[in-house]
Design a protein around this motif. Structure first.
Motif, PDB file in Angstrom:
ATOM      1  N   ILE A 288       8.441   1.523   0.691  1.00 28.92           N
ATOM      2  CA  ILE A 288       8.134   0.640  -0.440  1.00 28.92           C
ATOM      3  C   ILE A 288       9.422   0.358  -1.196  1.00 28.92           C
ATOM      4  O   ILE A 288      10.145   1.286  -1.582  1.00 28.92           O
ATOM      5  CB  ILE A 288       7.090   1.271  -1.390  1.00 28.92           C
ATOM      6  N   ILE A 289       9.731  -0.931  -1.385  1.00 29.45           N
ATOM      7  CA  ILE A 289      10.926  -1.293  -2.139  1.00 29.45           C
ATOM      8  C   ILE A 289      10.673  -1.043  -3.620  1.00 29.45           C
ATOM      9  O   ILE A 289       9.682  -1.520  -4.168  1.00 29.45           O
ATOM     10  CB  ILE A 289      11.291  -2.772  -1.904  1.00 29.45           C
ATOM     11  N   PRO A 290      11.523  -0.282  -4.297  1.00 29.02           N
ATOM     12  CA  PRO A 290      11.340   0.008  -5.728  1.00 29.02           C
ATOM     13  C   PRO A 290      11.296  -1.273  -6.565  1.00 29.02           C
ATOM     14  O   PRO A 290      11.970  -2.259  -6.246  1.00 29.02           O
ATOM     15  CB  PRO A 290      12.573   0.849  -6.084  1.00 29.02           C
ATOM     16  N   GLY A 291      10.461  -1.236  -7.616  1.00 34.89           N
ATOM     17  CA  GLY A 291      10.368  -2.396  -8.504  1.00 34.89           C
ATOM     18  C   GLY A 291       8.969  -2.977  -8.508  1.00 34.89           C
ATOM     19  O   GLY A 291       8.051  -2.449  -7.859  1.00 34.89           O
ATOM     20  N   PRO A 292       8.772  -4.062  -9.228  1.00 32.00           N
ATOM     21  CA  PRO A 292       7.446  -4.679  -9.336  1.00 32.00           C
ATOM     22  C   PRO A 292       6.996  -5.280  -8.011  1.00 32.00           C
ATOM     23  O   PRO A 292       7.806  -5.722  -7.203  1.00 32.00           O
ATOM     24  CB  PRO A 292       7.658  -5.771 -10.393  1.00 32.00           C
ATOM     25  N   GLY A 293       5.690  -5.265  -7.793  1.00 33.24           N
ATOM     26  CA  GLY A 293       5.142  -5.889  -6.597  1.00 33.24           C
ATOM     27  C   GLY A 293       4.860  -4.944  -5.447  1.00 33.24           C
ATOM     28  O   GLY A 293       4.060  -5.230  -4.576  1.00 33.24           O
ATOM     29  N   LYS A 294       5.509  -3.762  -5.460  1.00 29.13           N
ATOM     30  CA  LYS A 294       5.326  -2.784  -4.390  1.00 29.13           C
ATOM     31  C   LYS A 294       5.443  -3.422  -2.996  1.00 29.13           C
ATOM     32  O   LYS A 294       4.566  -3.287  -2.154  1.00 29.13           O
ATOM     33  CB  LYS A 294       3.964  -2.089  -4.528  1.00 29.13           C
ATOM     34  N   LYS A 295       6.530  -4.133  -2.775  1.00 34.80           N
ATOM     35  CA  LYS A 295       6.748  -4.795  -1.491  1.00 34.80           C
ATOM     36  C   LYS A 295       7.084  -3.781  -0.414  1.00 34.80           C
ATOM     37  O   LYS A 295       7.894  -2.888  -0.604  1.00 34.80           O
ATOM     38  CB  LYS A 295       7.874  -5.828  -1.621  1.00 34.80           C
ATOM     39  N   GLU A 296       6.418  -3.929   0.733  1.00 35.09           N
ATOM     40  CA  GLU A 296       6.642  -3.028   1.860  1.00 35.09           C
ATOM     41  C   GLU A 296       7.722  -3.569   2.780  1.00 35.09           C
ATOM     42  O   GLU A 296       7.891  -4.783   2.923  1.00 35.09           O
ATOM     43  CB  GLU A 296       5.351  -2.850   2.668  1.00 35.09           C
ATOM     44  N   VAL A 297       8.418  -2.668   3.450  1.00 39.41           N
ATOM     45  CA  VAL A 297       9.388  -3.046   4.468  1.00 39.41           C
ATOM     46  C   VAL A 297       9.337  -1.984   5.565  1.00 39.41           C
ATOM     47  O   VAL A 297       9.175  -0.793   5.282  1.00 39.41           O
ATOM     48  CB  VAL A 297      10.810  -3.184   3.873  1.00 39.41           C
ATOM     49  N   VAL A 298       9.421  -2.431   6.805  1.00 37.85           N
ATOM     50  CA  VAL A 298       9.378  -1.513   7.941  1.00 37.85           C
ATOM     51  C   VAL A 298      10.748  -1.489   8.615  1.00 37.85           C
ATOM     52  O   VAL A 298      11.353  -2.536   8.854  1.00 37.85           O
ATOM     53  CB  VAL A 298       8.300  -1.932   8.966  1.00 37.85           C
ATOM     54  N   PHE A 299      11.235  -0.286   8.897  1.00 37.54           N
ATOM     55  CA  PHE A 299      12.531  -0.128   9.550  1.00 37.54           C
ATOM     56  C   PHE A 299      12.348   0.290  11.005  1.00 37.54           C
ATOM     57  O   PHE A 299      11.477   1.094  11.334  1.00 37.54           O
ATOM     58  CB  PHE A 299      13.374   0.928   8.830  1.00 37.54           C
ATOM     59  N   GLU A 300      13.178  -0.279  11.867  1.00 40.17           N
ATOM     60  CA  GLU A 300      13.289   0.147  13.258  1.00 40.17           C
ATOM     61  C   GLU A 300      14.772   0.340  13.569  1.00 40.17           C
ATOM     62  O   GLU A 300      15.628  -0.079  12.789  1.00 40.17           O
ATOM     63  CB  GLU A 300      12.698  -0.907  14.219  1.00 40.17           C
TER      64      GLU A 300
END
Length: 260
Positions: free
Chosen positions: A111-123
């Motif tokens: 989860i990227i810190p900050g408003p919105g709780k945007k997700e990101v997946v790493f490979e």
């Protein structure tokens, strides 16, 4: 399933500068690499020769390619060379990064810190020694695989690159680092997606092994579920082509009537 790029958008001038076009004007790219580019993924690792970048001549560069659409709509190539050593992204700690590098973990959801709780997946791409990231919400999860309807949580797992297991034991994962976008313990899968215009089928062959191993043999894809889904796909396309032929005949008849 609609691709983000069209074949006529391939930047021919750049392809010529990368020596990816022969003397007759044909592309020197495998069908799998063209498919990967149009789908917004990376190609296989290729050897690019006689490159000129910012006035510097590069005799040979091993890299992967992907397509990028600029804000003005223009399409250009992105080069993904082999890095001397991986650069760990700020969102990953040392243990997480090592788990991806060793293959102990194939994807990590953050989860990227900050408003919105945007997700990101790493490979991790072992070919280029590069960490890549993507937004899981932009990944289109199939409604069915080999005729099996995916549950909502399975679609969510697929989007995040987690393991998805079908009732017949077939296992697969979405892989952003793979040219076909999927790895499985079987060499072929049939995906279906419900779109506005109805159902869309996609038969994917030549899938790489789920376990990142080319030595271990994959299970036979000709399961009862696969065969049934294949028959349904053939029936769907036969009906679609018949309707198209009928419409063509009706149009011809209409035109003849008007010509009298």
């Amino acid at each position: 399933m609609k691709n983000p790029f069209y074949v006529n958008e391939l930047p021919k001038q750049e392809m010529e500068s990368l020596s990816l076009v022969d003397k007759t004007g044909n592309y020197i790219l495998s069908p799998d690499d063209v498919e990967a580019l149009l789908a917004g993924r990376r190609t296989n690792l290729m050897s690019l020769k006689n490159l000129d970048a910012s006035g510097v001549h590069i005799e040979q560069l091993d890299a992967k390619l992907s397509l990028d659409r600029n804000p003005d709509g223009q399409v250009s190539f992105r080069l993904h060379p082999i890095y001397k050593q991986p650069i760990i992204p700020p969102l990953l700690d040392e243990d997480e990064a090592q788990a991806l590098i060793t293959g102990e973990t194939l994807s990590i959801d953050k989860i990227i810190p900050g408003p919105g709780k945007k997700e990101v997946v790493f490979e991790y791409d072992p070919d280029t020694r590069e960490f890549i990231s993507f937004d899981p919400k932009l990944v289109i999860a199939p409604d069915k695989i080999n005729g099996y309807k995916l549950k909502d949580w399975q679609k969510d797992d697929f989007q995040k690159g987690f393991n998805v297991r079908l009732p017949d034991g077939t296992e697969l994962q979405h892989r952003a680092t793979d040219p076909k976008g999927i790895r499985a313990d079987r060499a072929a899968l049939i995906l279906s997606v419900l779109l506005d215009g109805g159902i869309s089928y996609l038969l994917i062959r030549g899938l790489r092994h789920l376990l990142n191993s080319d030595k271990k043999e994959q299970a036979d894809e000709q399961t009862p579920a696969f065969k049934k889904a294949y028959a349904e796909m053939e029936k769907h396309f036969a009906k679609k082509f018949k309707a198209a032929d009928q419409q063509t005949e009706e149009t011809r008849g209409y035109n003849k009537t008007r010509a009298r």
